[in-house]
Design a protein around this motif. Structure first.
Motif, PDB file in Angstrom:
ATOM      1  N   SER A   1      25.686 -13.154 -23.942  1.00  0.00           N
ATOM      2  CA  SER A   1      24.651 -12.456 -23.824  1.00  0.00           C
ATOM      3  C   SER A   1      23.590 -13.110 -22.830  1.00  0.00           C
ATOM      4  O   SER A   1      23.568 -14.344 -22.818  1.00  0.00           O
ATOM      5  CB  SER A   1      23.537 -12.303 -25.106  1.00  0.00           C
ATOM      6  N   PRO A   2      22.882 -12.302 -21.681  1.00  0.00           N
ATOM      7  CA  PRO A   2      22.106 -13.171 -20.855  1.00  0.00           C
ATOM      8  C   PRO A   2      21.191 -14.328 -21.515  1.00  0.00           C
ATOM      9  O   PRO A   2      20.760 -15.035 -20.793  1.00  0.00           O
ATOM     10  CB  PRO A   2      21.569 -11.986 -20.045  1.00  0.00           C
ATOM     11  N   ASP A   3      20.595 -13.418 -22.613  1.00  0.00           N
ATOM     12  CA  ASP A   3      19.496 -14.509 -23.134  1.00  0.00           C
ATOM     13  C   ASP A   3      19.898 -15.662 -24.230  1.00  0.00           C
ATOM     14  O   ASP A   3      18.992 -16.335 -24.711  1.00  0.00           O
ATOM     15  CB  ASP A   3      18.226 -13.597 -23.606  1.00  0.00           C
ATOM     16  N   PHE A   4      21.190 -15.676 -24.398  1.00  0.00           N
ATOM     17  CA  PHE A   4      21.549 -16.504 -25.348  1.00  0.00           C
ATOM     18  C   PHE A   4      21.517 -18.013 -25.050  1.00  0.00           C
ATOM     19  O   PHE A   4      22.186 -18.335 -23.973  1.00  0.00           O
ATOM     20  CB  PHE A   4      23.412 -16.236 -25.627  1.00  0.00           C
ATOM     21  N   ARG A   5      21.136 -18.781 -25.800  1.00  0.00           N
ATOM     22  CA  ARG A   5      20.985 -20.236 -26.036  1.00  0.00           C
ATOM     23  C   ARG A   5      21.206 -20.566 -27.281  1.00  0.00           C
ATOM     24  O   ARG A   5      20.460 -20.225 -28.346  1.00  0.00           O
ATOM     25  CB  ARG A   5      19.468 -20.607 -25.607  1.00  0.00           C
ATOM     26  N   LEU A   6      22.108 -21.621 -27.540  1.00  0.00           N
ATOM     27  CA  LEU A   6      22.676 -22.248 -28.878  1.00  0.00           C
ATOM     28  C   LEU A   6      21.389 -22.785 -29.634  1.00  0.00           C
ATOM     29  O   LEU A   6      21.548 -22.999 -30.536  1.00  0.00           O
ATOM     30  CB  LEU A   6      23.830 -23.171 -28.737  1.00  0.00           C
ATOM     31  N   THR A   7      20.470 -23.223 -28.801  1.00  0.00           N
ATOM     32  CA  THR A   7      19.344 -23.958 -29.495  1.00  0.00           C
ATOM     33  C   THR A   7      18.211 -23.099 -30.242  1.00  0.00           C
ATOM     34  O   THR A   7      17.532 -23.592 -30.858  1.00  0.00           O
ATOM     35  CB  THR A   7      18.758 -24.810 -28.359  1.00  0.00           C
ATOM     36  N   ASN A   8      18.650 -21.587 -29.994  1.00  0.00           N
ATOM     37  CA  ASN A   8      17.729 -20.924 -30.736  1.00  0.00           C
ATOM     38  C   ASN A   8      18.094 -20.801 -32.215  1.00  0.00           C
ATOM     39  O   ASN A   8      17.569 -19.958 -32.894  1.00  0.00           O
ATOM     40  CB  ASN A   8      17.894 -19.705 -30.204  1.00  0.00           C
ATOM     41  N   TYR A   9      19.396 -21.477 -32.635  1.00  0.00           N
ATOM     42  CA  TYR A   9      19.874 -21.404 -33.921  1.00  0.00           C
ATOM     43  C   TYR A   9      19.960 -22.611 -34.436  1.00  0.00           C
ATOM     44  O   TYR A   9      20.248 -23.688 -33.754  1.00  0.00           O
ATOM     45  CB  TYR A   9      21.393 -20.604 -33.714  1.00  0.00           C
ATOM     46  N   LYS A  10      19.917 -22.821 -35.701  1.00  0.00           N
ATOM     47  CA  LYS A  10      19.872 -23.988 -36.468  1.00  0.00           C
ATOM     48  C   LYS A  10      21.146 -23.992 -37.358  1.00  0.00           C
ATOM     49  O   LYS A  10      21.551 -25.184 -37.618  1.00  0.00           O
ATOM     50  CB  LYS A  10      18.735 -24.027 -37.354  1.00  0.00           C
TER      51      LYS A  10
ATOM     52  N   LEU B   1      24.270 -27.800 -34.657  1.00  0.00           N
ATOM     53  CA  LEU B   1      23.975 -26.804 -35.584  1.00  0.00           C
ATOM     54  C   LEU B   1      24.497 -27.356 -37.108  1.00  0.00           C
ATOM     55  O   LEU B   1      25.329 -28.298 -37.221  1.00  0.00           O
ATOM     56  CB  LEU B   1      24.676 -25.567 -35.438  1.00  0.00           C
ATOM     57  N   THR B   2      24.045 -26.702 -38.115  1.00  0.00           N
ATOM     58  CA  THR B   2      24.342 -27.245 -39.669  1.00  0.00           C
ATOM     59  C   THR B   2      25.106 -26.024 -40.373  1.00  0.00           C
ATOM     60  O   THR B   2      24.639 -24.716 -40.194  1.00  0.00           O
ATOM     61  CB  THR B   2      23.061 -27.662 -40.426  1.00  0.00           C
ATOM     62  N   MET B   3      26.244 -26.308 -41.093  1.00  0.00           N
ATOM     63  CA  MET B   3      26.603 -25.371 -41.617  1.00  0.00           C
ATOM     64  C   MET B   3      25.863 -24.696 -43.010  1.00  0.00           C
ATOM     65  O   MET B   3      25.558 -25.680 -43.685  1.00  0.00           O
ATOM     66  CB  MET B   3      28.251 -25.628 -42.155  1.00  0.00           C
ATOM     67  N   SER B   4      25.867 -23.462 -43.018  1.00  0.00           N
ATOM     68  CA  SER B   4      25.011 -22.911 -44.420  1.00  0.00           C
ATOM     69  C   SER B   4      25.798 -21.692 -44.847  1.00  0.00           C
ATOM     70  O   SER B   4      26.326 -20.879 -44.016  1.00  0.00           O
ATOM     71  CB  SER B   4      23.791 -22.711 -43.938  1.00  0.00           C
ATOM     72  N   ASN B   5      25.925 -21.699 -46.314  1.00  0.00           N
ATOM     73  CA  ASN B   5      26.715 -20.270 -46.626  1.00  0.00           C
ATOM     74  C   ASN B   5      25.820 -19.387 -47.294  1.00  0.00           C
ATOM     75  O   ASN B   5      25.800 -18.299 -47.375  1.00  0.00           O
ATOM     76  CB  ASN B   5      27.414 -20.776 -47.806  1.00  0.00           C
ATOM     77  N   ALA B   6      24.462 -19.881 -47.042  1.00  0.00           N
ATOM     78  CA  ALA B   6      23.223 -19.086 -47.547  1.00  0.00           C
ATOM     79  C   ALA B   6      22.450 -18.341 -46.233  1.00  0.00           C
ATOM     80  O   ALA B   6      21.732 -19.293 -45.744  1.00  0.00           O
ATOM     81  CB  ALA B   6      22.444 -19.461 -48.769  1.00  0.00           C
ATOM     82  N   ASN B   7      22.540 -17.144 -45.720  1.00  0.00           N
ATOM     83  CA  ASN B   7      21.602 -16.825 -44.804  1.00  0.00           C
ATOM     84  C   ASN B   7      21.761 -17.532 -43.331  1.00  0.00           C
ATOM     85  O   ASN B   7      20.942 -17.938 -42.831  1.00  0.00           O
ATOM     86  CB  ASN B   7      20.314 -16.355 -45.280  1.00  0.00           C
ATOM     87  N   PRO B   8      22.830 -17.968 -42.957  1.00  0.00           N
ATOM     88  CA  PRO B   8      23.071 -18.623 -41.646  1.00  0.00           C
ATOM     89  C   PRO B   8      22.607 -17.786 -40.365  1.00  0.00           C
ATOM     90  O   PRO B   8      22.297 -16.499 -40.523  1.00  0.00           O
ATOM     91  CB  PRO B   8      24.586 -18.902 -41.521  1.00  0.00           C
ATOM     92  N   ASP B   9      21.684 -18.347 -39.671  1.00  0.00           N
ATOM     93  CA  ASP B   9      21.225 -17.833 -38.361  1.00  0.00           C
ATOM     94  C   ASP B   9      22.594 -17.192 -37.596  1.00  0.00           C
ATOM     95  O   ASP B   9      22.283 -16.248 -36.925  1.00  0.00           O
ATOM     96  CB  ASP B   9      20.656 -18.648 -37.251  1.00  0.00           C
TER      97      ASP B   9
END
Length: 184
Positions: A31-40, A77-85
Motif C-alpha cells: 500500500s502506498p502509505d504502508f510503513r512497518l513502523t506504524n505497527y508494534k 515488532l513483537t509477536m502477540s496472540n492477543a489482538n496483534p496490530d
C-alpha cells in the motif's frame, strides 16, 4: 588502481552470487502509505492446508512461521496472540513438475507422423520430475482489515529435509528485503 580492481571484483562476485540464488521473488505489492513502523505487534492467521496437492509437512510450516517471526522481530515488532496490530497470512503451494527436453530431428531419431504425408516432428521427452514450491506472505492491518503488503517467491524444493530448511530461510529473507521501513 589496485583497490579499484579489488572492489570491482568483489562487487562482481557479490552480484554473481545473488543472481545464482535458487530462490526467485516473483511479485511484491505494498500500500502506498504502508510503513512497518506504524505497527508494534504481529500474529499469524490460521493455516488452512489444502491436501489436494502435494502434502506439506508440519515442520516445514513451523519453520516458515519461525523465519517470518525472526524477520519481523529483527524489524522491531513483537509477536502477540492477543489482538496483534498486523496479521500475517502465509500461503504455501507445492506442485510436482515434469522436466522435459525437446527432441531435435537433426540429432535425434525423428518421430514420424502420417502415412502418405511425410512430415517430421519433434516432441517433448520427460527427463525428470521435481517439486516447485511457492510461498507468499501477506501482511494485513487488523483494524482496517486490509492488505498492506504482500510478496511471493518460488524455488525448487530440495529432496533433502535439511536443505528444505535452508531454502525456507533463504526464501523468507529474500521476501523481506523489499519490506518498507521508516525511511522508505
Amino acid at each position: 588502481m589496485n583497490k579499484i580492481i579489488i572492489h570491482s571484483l568483489a562487487l562482481y562476485l557479490l552480484l554473481l552470487t545473488v543472481s545464482c540464488s535458487p530462490v526467485r521473488v516473483t511479485s511484491t505489492e505494498a500500500s502506498p502509505d504502508f510503513r512497518l513502523t506504524n505497527y508494534k505487534t504481529f500474529g499469524f492467521m490460521e493455516v488452512n492446508a489444502d491436501s489436494s496437492r502435494v502434502e506439506i509437512p508440519a515442520e516445514h510450516i513451523a519453520s516458515l512461521q519461525r523465519e517470518v517471526s525472526n524477520q519481523l522481530q529483527k524489524r522491531g515488532l513483537t509477536m502477540s496472540n492477543a489482538n496483534p496490530d498486523l496479521l500475517v497470512n502465509l500461503g504455501v503451494v507445492v506442485q510436482e513438475k515434469k522436466q522435459t527436453r525437446q527432441t531435435d530431428f537433426r540429432t535425434d531419431a525423428p518421430y514420424y507422423m502420417g502415412q502418405r504425408r511425410y512430415t517430421w516432428r519433434s516432441k517433448e521427452v520427460e527427463v525428470g520430475r521435481y517439486k516447485q514450491g511457492t510461498i507468499s506472505v501477506h501482511l494485513v492491518d487488523r483494524d482496517q482489515n486490509s492488505l498492506v503488503w504482500s510478496n511471493q517467491a518460488e524455488s525448487v524444493v530440495p529432496s533433502n529435509n535439511s536443505k528444505v530448511q535452508e531454502r525456507i530461510a533463504e526464501g523468507v529473507e529474500k521476501l523481506f528485503e523489499s519490506l518498507p521501513t521508516a525511511g522508505q
